[in-house]
Enzyme design. Structure first.
Site, PDB file in Angstrom:
ATOM      1  N   ARG A  80       0.844  -1.205   0.000  1.00  0.00           N
ATOM      2  CA  ARG A  80       0.000   0.000   0.000  1.00  0.00           C
ATOM      3  C   ARG A  80       0.874   1.249   0.000  1.00  0.00           C
ATOM      4  O   ARG A  80       0.557   2.253  -0.639  1.00  0.00           O
ATOM      5  CB  ARG A  80      -0.943  -0.014   1.206  1.00  0.00           C
ATOM      6  N   LYS A 183      -2.579   6.701   1.542  1.00  0.00           N
ATOM      7  CA  LYS A 183      -2.413   7.179   2.911  1.00  0.00           C
ATOM      8  C   LYS A 183      -1.471   8.383   2.857  1.00  0.00           C
ATOM      9  O   LYS A 183      -0.269   8.256   3.063  1.00  0.00           O
ATOM     10  CB  LYS A 183      -1.842   6.029   3.754  1.00  0.00           C
ATOM     11  N   GLU A 218     -15.936   6.446   5.245  1.00  0.00           N
ATOM     12  CA  GLU A 218     -15.186   5.801   6.335  1.00  0.00           C
ATOM     13  C   GLU A 218     -15.018   6.775   7.490  1.00  0.00           C
ATOM     14  O   GLU A 218     -15.461   7.930   7.429  1.00  0.00           O
ATOM     15  CB  GLU A 218     -13.834   5.304   5.828  1.00  0.00           C
TER      16      GLU A 218
HETATM   17  N1  PLP Z   1      -8.960   4.456   6.840  1.00  0.00           N
HETATM   18  C1  PLP Z   1      -8.163   5.442   7.244  1.00  0.00           C
HETATM   19  C2  PLP Z   1      -8.480   6.824   6.815  1.00  0.00           C
HETATM   20  C3  PLP Z   1      -7.042   5.154   8.060  1.00  0.00           C
HETATM   21  O1  PLP Z   1      -6.234   6.143   8.469  1.00  0.00           O
HETATM   22  C4  PLP Z   1      -6.800   3.848   8.450  1.00  0.00           C
HETATM   23  C5  PLP Z   1      -5.663   3.519   9.301  1.00  0.00           C
HETATM   24  O2  PLP Z   1      -4.653   3.191   8.915  1.00  0.00           O
HETATM   25  C6  PLP Z   1      -7.664   2.840   8.002  1.00  0.00           C
HETATM   26  C7  PLP Z   1      -8.732   3.182   7.204  1.00  0.00           C
HETATM   27  C8  PLP Z   1      -7.461   1.424   8.386  1.00  0.00           C
HETATM   28  O3  PLP Z   1      -6.483   0.799   7.591  1.00  0.00           O
HETATM   29  P1  PLP Z   1      -5.663  -0.440   8.139  1.00  0.00           P
HETATM   30  O4  PLP Z   1      -6.656  -1.474   8.521  1.00  0.00           O
HETATM   31  O5  PLP Z   1      -4.832  -0.859   7.000  1.00  0.00           O
HETATM   32  O6  PLP Z   1      -4.889   0.050   9.293  1.00  0.00           O
HETATM   33  C1  COI Z   2      -3.629   3.456  11.775  1.00  0.00           C
HETATM   34  O1  COI Z   2      -4.621   2.879  12.213  1.00  0.00           O
HETATM   35  O2  COI Z   2      -2.555   2.883  11.604  1.00  0.00           O
HETATM   36  C2  COI Z   2      -3.692   4.851  11.436  1.00  0.00           C
HETATM   37  O3  COI Z   2      -2.803   5.289  10.816  1.00  0.00           O
HETATM   38  C3  COI Z   2      -4.859   5.631  11.873  1.00  0.00           C
HETATM   39  C4  COI Z   2      -4.602   7.079  12.100  1.00  0.00           C
HETATM   40  C5  COI Z   2      -3.797   7.311  13.338  1.00  0.00           C
HETATM   41  C6  COI Z   2      -4.073   7.798  10.918  1.00  0.00           C
END
Ligand code: PLP
Ligand code: COI
Length: 337
Positions: A80, A183, A218
């Protein structure tokens, strides 16, 4: 091991020993180095500062029941981060180099890896950004990849209790048509004027699709899923981050015979669900008690106790991460320290 009150940690930064970094110069990434200095000396005109030519990731490291140490699905974060880097016109960090950086970051900071049973984990935050000075809108040709770690506790203060959420229609976390799936810090900064006032009131924020404001997108830092008559429903949208935890939960649903629907979910459907939760690395699974729609004066109620599907998924995910059950999908990347 450091003398830290592990079970009192929140989702905030605690200083650790070492940062890992690598510089991209003359078209290639240099060696990964460990340094106690977490500050970076860059030009004020660096492209990462001027035009937010940057991206980041977030992963967790678990000390497991048998004493081994595991990172949850770091290969997914590696890929990612590559797609985020490409979206920001930056040179992707190769997957092997990314994994090596994660392992180094854990090894050099092993005294900060919380003990098993405290609920705390070690959070890894890889970040990369353009460092070349730019005034015209153009890409840097030099970049920095840095990896910091910090021991952390729950993302939402109530942990696995339930958190109230509020719908936001006035600030878009992502532009329509896909920019939110990477991200990148710029997206998060532009959502602060929605999230900060909500957090002050103890509320999480639920963003809607930014084209029509009709469908769920989200949460501020996590995806959302809801449960309707035992079916796991989660928004399908081009402008949400493809969450590794959400993907993993959908796989677990498959294992458990829970039906999954990944589709557009209209705000007007919110009254039809029995459970709701945010999910992500930081959030883990954080059940949602209420979703308030302030523009329409409606409050949707999911109860103050986590529902049965949330509990089942949370327990299974945690058992895999902490090594209490067989990792049949090979999600835990074990490391020697
Ligand atoms: N959506 C957003 C905007 C986030 O910042 C995060 C955190 O990382 C997620 C979703 C969840 O992604 P993941 O499950 O890969 O941590
Ligand atoms: C995460 O869950 O890893 C995130 O990055 C969420 C947030 C702190 C940006």
């Amino acid at each position: 091991m450091k003398d830290i009150e592990w079970s009192k940690l929140t989702f905030s930064y605690t200083e650790t020993d070492v940062m890992i970094r690598s510089s991209y110069r003359n078209g290639a990434w240099g060696d990964l180095v460990a340094t106690p200095d977490k500050t970076i000396n860059i030009h004020a005109a660096a492209a990462g500062l001027q035009y937010a030519q940057q991206c980041f990731e977030g992963l967790k490291v678990y000390r497991r029941v048998d004493g081994t140490i595991g990172i949850f699905r770091p290969d997914m974060n590696a890929r990612r981060m590559q797609s985020s880097a490409e979206a920001m016109y930056m040179p992707p960090v190769p997957v092997d180099m990314f994994l090596q950086a994660m392992e180094m970051a854990v090894k050099y900071n092993i005294d900060y890896l919380p003990p098993y049973g405290t609920g705390a984990t070690l959070y890894i935050r890889p970040i990369m950004f353009g460092t070349s000075p730019r005034v015209g809108v153009s890409s840097a040709d030099e970049f920095e990849f840095c990896v910091i770690v910090t021991p952390i506790g729950p993302y939402f203060p109530v942990g696995f209790g339930t958190t109230p959420f509020v719908i936001n229609r006035h600030v878009d976390r992502a532009a329509p048509f896909g920019t939110g799936q990477y991200k990148v810090g710029g997206n998060y900064a532009s959502s602060l004027r929605a999230t900060e006032p909500a957090h002050e009131q103890g509320l999480g924020v639920l963003f809607l699709d930014s084209a029509e404001h009709k469908y769920l997108d989200e949460c501020g830092g996590a995806n959302i899923f809801l449960v309707k008559n035992g079916v796991y429903c989660t928004p399908k949208s081009d402008s949400i981050l493809p969450s590794i935890i959400n993907r993993s939960l959908m796989t677990l649903c498959g294992d458990m015979g829970i039906k999954v629907e990944e589709r557009r979910i209209a705000v007007t459907e919110l009254g039809d669900f029995q459970e709701a939760a945010s999910c992500g690395t930081g959030a883990a699974i954080s059940p949602i008690s209420t979703i308030t729609d302030p523009d329409n004066g409606v409050v949707y109620n999911y109860g103050i106790e986590p529902g049965p599907v949330c509990v089942k998924l949370f327990t299974t995910l945690r058992d895999i991460q902490f090594g209490r059950t067989e990792d049949i999908h090979g999600w835990c990347h074990l490391i020697d320290c």
